[in-house]
Design an enzyme around this catalytic site. Structure first.
Site, PDB file in Angstrom:
ATOM      1  N   TYR A  52      42.473  50.944  29.139  1.00  0.00           N
ATOM      2  CA  TYR A  52      41.033  50.886  28.876  1.00  0.00           C
ATOM      3  C   TYR A  52      40.747  50.998  27.382  1.00  0.00           C
ATOM      4  O   TYR A  52      41.185  51.949  26.719  1.00  0.00           O
ATOM      5  CB  TYR A  52      40.297  51.988  29.623  1.00  0.00           C
ATOM      6  CG  TYR A  52      40.260  51.804  31.131  1.00  0.00           C
ATOM      7  CD1 TYR A  52      40.580  50.585  31.720  1.00  0.00           C
ATOM      8  CD2 TYR A  52      39.899  52.849  31.974  1.00  0.00           C
ATOM      9  CE1 TYR A  52      40.540  50.421  33.094  1.00  0.00           C
ATOM     10  CE2 TYR A  52      39.856  52.691  33.353  1.00  0.00           C
ATOM     11  CZ  TYR A  52      40.188  51.482  33.911  1.00  0.00           C
ATOM     12  OH  TYR A  52      40.144  51.325  35.275  1.00  0.00           O
ATOM     13  N   SER A 149      46.490  51.942  43.073  1.00  0.00           N
ATOM     14  CA  SER A 149      45.241  51.206  42.922  1.00  0.00           C
ATOM     15  C   SER A 149      45.507  49.752  43.294  1.00  0.00           C
ATOM     16  O   SER A 149      46.525  49.183  42.892  1.00  0.00           O
ATOM     17  CB  SER A 149      44.737  51.305  41.474  1.00  0.00           C
ATOM     18  OG  SER A 149      43.504  50.634  41.303  1.00  0.00           O
ATOM     19  N   ASN A 150      44.616  49.183  44.097  1.00  0.00           N
ATOM     20  CA  ASN A 150      44.696  47.771  44.483  1.00  0.00           C
ATOM     21  C   ASN A 150      45.981  47.437  45.250  1.00  0.00           C
ATOM     22  O   ASN A 150      46.511  46.335  45.133  1.00  0.00           O
ATOM     23  CB  ASN A 150      44.589  46.876  43.239  1.00  0.00           C
ATOM     24  CG  ASN A 150      43.357  47.183  42.412  1.00  0.00           C
ATOM     25  OD1 ASN A 150      42.240  47.024  42.872  1.00  0.00           O
ATOM     26  ND2 ASN A 150      43.564  47.651  41.178  1.00  0.00           N
ATOM     27  N   TRP A 217      35.825  50.752  43.170  1.00  0.00           N
ATOM     28  CA  TRP A 217      35.421  50.343  41.825  1.00  0.00           C
ATOM     29  C   TRP A 217      34.522  49.115  41.910  1.00  0.00           C
ATOM     30  O   TRP A 217      34.501  48.408  42.899  1.00  0.00           O
ATOM     31  CB  TRP A 217      36.624  50.107  40.914  1.00  0.00           C
ATOM     32  CG  TRP A 217      37.666  49.095  41.307  1.00  0.00           C
ATOM     33  CD1 TRP A 217      38.794  49.318  42.034  1.00  0.00           C
ATOM     34  CD2 TRP A 217      37.688  47.706  40.946  1.00  0.00           C
ATOM     35  NE1 TRP A 217      39.510  48.162  42.149  1.00  0.00           N
ATOM     36  CE2 TRP A 217      38.875  47.158  41.489  1.00  0.00           C
ATOM     37  CE3 TRP A 217      36.843  46.881  40.197  1.00  0.00           C
ATOM     38  CZ2 TRP A 217      39.227  45.819  41.331  1.00  0.00           C
ATOM     39  CZ3 TRP A 217      37.182  45.539  40.042  1.00  0.00           C
ATOM     40  CH2 TRP A 217      38.362  45.022  40.602  1.00  0.00           C
ATOM     41  N   PHE A 225      33.451  40.830  38.845  1.00  0.00           N
ATOM     42  CA  PHE A 225      32.747  40.840  37.564  1.00  0.00           C
ATOM     43  C   PHE A 225      31.804  39.630  37.434  1.00  0.00           C
ATOM     44  O   PHE A 225      31.769  38.953  36.405  1.00  0.00           O
ATOM     45  CB  PHE A 225      33.739  40.885  36.388  1.00  0.00           C
ATOM     46  CG  PHE A 225      34.548  42.146  36.357  1.00  0.00           C
ATOM     47  CD1 PHE A 225      33.988  43.348  35.955  1.00  0.00           C
ATOM     48  CD2 PHE A 225      35.876  42.146  36.758  1.00  0.00           C
ATOM     49  CE1 PHE A 225      34.728  44.518  35.931  1.00  0.00           C
ATOM     50  CE2 PHE A 225      36.626  43.325  36.744  1.00  0.00           C
ATOM     51  CZ  PHE A 225      36.047  44.502  36.334  1.00  0.00           C
TER      52      PHE A 225
END
Length: 309
Positions: A52, A149-150, A217, A225
């Site tokens: 990030y 995650s994912n 998320w 997005f």
């Protein structure tokens, strides 16, 4: 603020999480205000990742610089970070996992992570290497709990052939408008309907059966997005009408209702916010424990364009 107990751990975490992927360019005081607004709203869980920011660990470093945590404050919150995404590839090697965690701890200015997640699946994963990394980090007191995650159920089961530490959470994309995780099960066994295609291999049921906490998320995104659906009356007029109606009924904003749609699910999911706006944090937190009825929950689902057979 509703809190949840992570199965197989001592963690008690807020069901709304503040994600910090956008704080790299904020001033110290703005980061402290954002953090304070989250704490005031009852949020005790903060989400990071090594990638990030404009450079590796940039957002973690900004958080560590701006938010000076006392020992008591550190013990009262949950800090999680993620590892595994590199420039153009994924890396679950022991060396990369261990080195990245040490870098994250230095950037965050903390001695330990409450949760470390493997970010996106590495198809070249060697479960034994991951297990060695997890065991070393846990034994050193640098990571208390682990998750993913994912990841699909099959990918999780593959890791579990070697990993002995419990995998306590899985962070996945989920919103009212982007919810194949849920929608496929509702339309199961319906031929010719795109919604009935299971893209997650039964991940929702797997998480409930195996005591994994799902973290949602992009809870306000239309898709990957593609922008937010709240206020988008051009593409989601019916959904926004129902959001407005329920918001007025419960005394919150449509943002709060969008959060409540996720937290109402009996899987005890958490919602990961990506905002840097303290006001939006408060609006979101207000939806934490709104008890949407079954009829209201399904009405939102239908208004988003999903099929109820």
């Amino acid at each position: 603020m509703k809190t949840i107990a992570f199965p197989q751990t001592k963690l008690r975490a807020s069901n709304v999480i503040l994600g910090l992927m956008r704080i790299a360019e904020l001033e110290d005081e703005d980061i402290r205000t954002l953090y304070g607004s989250a704490r005031d709203a009852g949020i005790n869980t903060f989400d990071h990742a090594d990638i990030y920011g404009p450079s590796r660990h940039a957002c973690e470093e900004r958080f560590g610089q701006a938010v000076k945590l006392s020992a008591a404050e550190r013990e009262s919150i949950v800090i999680q970070s993620k590892v595994g995404i590199r420039s153009g590839y994924f890396d679950f090697s022991k060396e990369h996992i261990v080195r990245t965690v040490e870098e994250s701890l230095a950037a965050l200015r903390t001695d330990y992570l409450d949760v470390l997640m493997l970010h996106r699946p590495d198809t070249l994963v060697e479960p034994a290497e991951v297990a060695e990394a997890f065991d070393e980090l846990h034994a050193a007191g640098k990571v208390v709990n682990f998750g993913v995650s994912n990841h699909t159920p099959g990918q999780i089961e593959l890791l579990k052939t070697a990993v002995q530490r419990p995998l306590v959470a899985n962070q996945v994309q989920l919103s009212i408008t982007h919810c194949p995780l849920i929608a496929a099960g509702i339309a199961a066994n319906m031929g010719g309907l795109d919604q009935s295609v299971d893209r997650d291999n039964g991940l929702l049921d797997y998480a409930r059966l195996h005591g994994m906490t799902l973290q949602a998320w992009s809870p306000f995104q239309k898709g990957f997005f593609d922008g937010v659906f709240i206020g988008d009356v051009e593409h989601y007029p019916e959904l926004n009408s129902v959001l407005d109606e329920l918001a007025a009924s419960y005394g919150v904003t449509p943002t709060g209702i969008a959060v409540a749609w996720i937290t109402r699910h009996p899987a005890n999911m958490q919602v990961v916010l990506g905002t840097t706006n303290p006001g939006r944090v408060a609006e979101s937190a207000a939806g934490s424990d709104i008890p949407l009825t079954r009829e209201e929950w399904y009405r939102l689902f239908s208004a988003a364009g999903h099929v109820i057979p």
